[in-house]
Enzyme design. Sequence first.
Site, short mmCIF file in Angstrom:
data_model
loop_
_atom_site.label_atom_id
_atom_site.label_comp_id
_atom_site.label_asym_id
_atom_site.label_seq_id
_atom_site.Cartn_x
_atom_site.Cartn_y
_atom_site.Cartn_z
N ASP A 192 3.72 -0.35 -2.35
CA ASP A 192 3.88 -1.33 -1.28
C ASP A 192 5.21 -2.05 -1.50
OD1 ASP A 192 1.25 -1.13 0.16
OD2 ASP A 192 0.52 -1.57 -1.84
N SER A 232 -6.34 3.39 -2.17
CA SER A 232 -7.77 3.24 -1.88
C SER A 232 -8.13 3.96 -0.59
CB SER A 232 -8.13 1.75 -1.77
OG SER A 232 -7.84 1.08 -2.98
N GLN A 255 -5.41 -10.36 6.87
CA GLN A 255 -4.25 -9.47 6.84
C GLN A 255 -4.51 -8.17 7.61
OE1 GLN A 255 -4.35 -9.15 2.42
NE2 GLN A 255 -3.96 -6.96 2.72
N HIS A 260 -4.10 0.79 -9.74
CA HIS A 260 -4.52 -0.55 -10.15
C HIS A 260 -4.65 -0.64 -11.67
CE1 HIS A 260 -6.29 -0.27 -5.98
NE2 HIS A 260 -5.60 -1.39 -5.88
N ILE A 318 1.91 5.25 -8.94
CA ILE A 318 1.10 6.22 -9.68
C ILE A 318 0.63 7.28 -8.69
CG2 ILE A 318 -0.95 6.56 -11.11
CD1 ILE A 318 1.23 4.87 -12.44
N GLN A 343 5.89 -5.26 0.50
CA GLN A 343 5.06 -6.36 -0.01
C GLN A 343 5.67 -6.95 -1.28
OE1 GLN A 343 0.49 -6.54 -0.37
NE2 GLN A 343 1.13 -5.74 -2.35
N MET A 379 -7.66 -5.54 -3.42
CA MET A 379 -8.73 -5.57 -2.43
C MET A 379 -9.90 -4.69 -2.88
SD MET A 379 -7.16 -6.04 1.35
CE MET A 379 -6.70 -4.34 1.63
N GLY A 380 -9.88 -4.29 -4.14
CA GLY A 380 -10.99 -3.49 -4.65
C GLY A 380 -10.82 -2.01 -4.38
#
EC number: 6.3.2.1
Length: 281
Positions: free
Chosen positions: A150, A186, A61, A37, A176, A153, A30-31
């Site tokens: 996650d 994020s 979501q 990432h 991480i 997920q 999602m940036g």
Amino acid sequence: MNIVHTIKDVKSIIKKWKDENLSIGYVPTMGYLHEGHASLIKKAREENDKVIVSIFVNPIQFGPKEDYSTYPRDLDKDSSLCEKFGADLVFNPETSEMYPNKIYSHVNVDILTENLCGEKRPVHFQGVCTVLTKFFNILNPTKAYFGEKDAQQLTVVKKMVEDLNFPIEIIGCPIIREEDGLAKSSRNAYLNKQERKSALILNKSLKEALKSLKSGEKDLNIIKNIIINTIMKEPLAKIDYISIVDSTTLQPVEKLQSSILIAIAVYIGKTRLIDNFTFKL
């Protein structure tokens, strides 16, 4: 590295790759990318001929009172990170590109979404599974990479891919952390200086639980209370959930067994953070 915004353009590039029989590694995001990432992109780079990163803040979501409108966005910074760590293509569609009309079709994974974040965020996994199904169909990757932070997920996506016969291998990658132990997220960007310090209580509480398990404690109620009592010492922390579940079925367990997942969600101020670890006998 290319950045494309339309399904037509990304499919055109992928068709050329497929015609050359090239493998494709895919990292959905999602940036507002960080080192977590980056580790996924690096892993994808090692294992595939081509690497795609999608950057899309997926509205379906998020619940009505969640942070969709304020979720941090920085495409320039994200693009630089993607290029640095080896992405060949960034797919950054507008919401109108992914959902041009009202959506009537949704993908649900039952049972695995009943607990943990699925219980607390009722529409979340339906939105995740639906958008991933769309991305998998559009991008046709060989492998897709997800972080173990996650954990629910990751388990849900693996089951969805198995059940729906997607020809994709799902790869889980380790959490991480910052040098002080806070899991990269994020949403850490929301934290002020005091909250950032307080957020260390998540990892600290899990470390205390792990220490007790390694010392031979088998009573999971005691383990849960260790986590609760540790977190409650932090004034800015409010527990959303503490769950001890079977790491495969994600169903609650009362007795220590071969592999358990201990997962927590905690509000630090207004920011909801998650963390977890898996313990195997």
